[in-house]
Design an enzyme around this catalytic site. Sequence first.
Site, PDB file in Angstrom:
ATOM      1  N   GLU A 113       1.392  -8.125   9.012  1.00  0.00           N
ATOM      2  CA  GLU A 113       1.410  -6.677   9.188  1.00  0.00           C
ATOM      3  C   GLU A 113       2.376  -6.000   8.217  1.00  0.00           C
ATOM      4  O   GLU A 113       2.096  -4.917   7.689  1.00  0.00           O
ATOM      5  CB  GLU A 113       1.800  -6.333  10.636  1.00  0.00           C
ATOM      6  CG  GLU A 113       1.745  -4.841  10.971  1.00  0.00           C
ATOM      7  CD  GLU A 113       0.313  -4.308  11.004  1.00  0.00           C
ATOM      8  OE1 GLU A 113       0.151  -3.089  10.886  1.00  0.00           O
ATOM      9  OE2 GLU A 113      -0.630  -5.116  11.158  1.00  0.00           O
ATOM     10  N   ARG A 121      -1.410  -9.591 -20.885  1.00  0.00           N
ATOM     11  CA  ARG A 121      -2.330  -9.324 -21.994  1.00  0.00           C
ATOM     12  C   ARG A 121      -1.691  -8.468 -23.078  1.00  0.00           C
ATOM     13  O   ARG A 121      -2.198  -8.379 -24.190  1.00  0.00           O
ATOM     14  CB  ARG A 121      -3.624  -8.695 -21.489  1.00  0.00           C
ATOM     15  CG  ARG A 121      -3.482  -7.327 -20.885  1.00  0.00           C
ATOM     16  CD  ARG A 121      -4.833  -6.795 -20.388  1.00  0.00           C
ATOM     17  NE  ARG A 121      -5.657  -6.339 -21.494  1.00  0.00           N
ATOM     18  CZ  ARG A 121      -6.689  -6.990 -21.979  1.00  0.00           C
ATOM     19  NH1 ARG A 121      -7.063  -8.141 -21.464  1.00  0.00           N
ATOM     20  NH2 ARG A 121      -7.391  -6.502 -22.983  1.00  0.00           N
ATOM     21  N   ASP A 160      -8.142  -0.565 -25.184  1.00  0.00           N
ATOM     22  CA  ASP A 160      -8.509  -0.652 -23.775  1.00  0.00           C
ATOM     23  C   ASP A 160      -8.591   0.735 -23.148  1.00  0.00           C
ATOM     24  O   ASP A 160      -7.937   1.688 -23.590  1.00  0.00           O
ATOM     25  CB  ASP A 160      -7.472  -1.469 -22.995  1.00  0.00           C
ATOM     26  CG  ASP A 160      -7.592  -2.957 -23.259  1.00  0.00           C
ATOM     27  OD1 ASP A 160      -8.651  -3.385 -23.755  1.00  0.00           O
ATOM     28  OD2 ASP A 160      -6.629  -3.682 -22.971  1.00  0.00           O
ATOM     29  N   PRO A 168       0.811  -1.221   0.000  1.00  0.00           N
ATOM     30  CA  PRO A 168       0.000   0.000   0.000  1.00  0.00           C
ATOM     31  C   PRO A 168       0.843   1.270   0.000  1.00  0.00           C
ATOM     32  O   PRO A 168       0.352   2.344  -0.355  1.00  0.00           O
ATOM     33  CB  PRO A 168      -0.820  -0.112   1.304  1.00  0.00           C
ATOM     34  CG  PRO A 168      -0.807  -1.560   1.642  1.00  0.00           C
ATOM     35  CD  PRO A 168       0.512  -2.087   1.167  1.00  0.00           C
TER      36      PRO A 168
END
Length: 258
Positions: A118, A156, A171, A91
């Site tokens: 954690e 992809r 896309d 994150p």
Amino acid sequence: MRFDVLSIFPDMFQAVTGQGVTGRGHQQGLWSCRVWNPRDFTEDNYRRIDDRPYGGGPGMVMLPGPLGLALDAANRDRAPAAPAPVLLLSPQGRRLDQALVSELASQPALTLIAGRYEALDQRFIDRRVDLEVSAGDFVVSGGELPAMLLIDALVRRIPGVVNDGESVLQDSFEDGLLDCPHYTRPESFEGMEVPAILLSGNHARIARWRRERKLEITARRRPDLIEAARSSGRLDAVDLRFLASLAAQLDKPPVDPL
């Protein structure tokens, strides 16, 4: 393209190696993935890969030793190929977007670390990780799902993985804009008709209609992308005129039905 993944849940990656377009590309040998379980590189009977954090606090921290040994094994297995950049799904990392995908697509190999608990011991991150990557401003239970998102986005783009390579170029985000609406049979569905322009056979007009819908949807939902496309020179004079007319429509006060 080759991926080496460090994860204590290796079976999860069967979702990308055995399913869908990525699975087909994997079966065809267009890309490869090997998962390295840090538990296989522990030296105690409990195969421990985490411990309590120094200084106290909640959660457990992944030990640097097993992670380092697993990474060393992946590097040896890949030799004599060039070292692969090491990415930690975190994150705290750089936001994953199409620009980052395009940057990473040129790499012949990547090592992805899917952490758990954690956190990882910061010393391992400082010494062994080249880039931290975040799937978004939210938290999930581990790095496996974000790692699979990254793998899918990269795979992809490999020629031959997606049957129609042109669809990849169309896309969302590929040209900095969101995608336009798409329609298929039947022509009438629950009282809603396919836009007449798409049935006209006029390919130039259809292409312009799709471009305008992309601009309109992006302007309404992600105006930040419009500004980025404008700043980068991705919008031509025709695009800018359409956006100006659209802005004028959006600025009009609502009509009083009475």
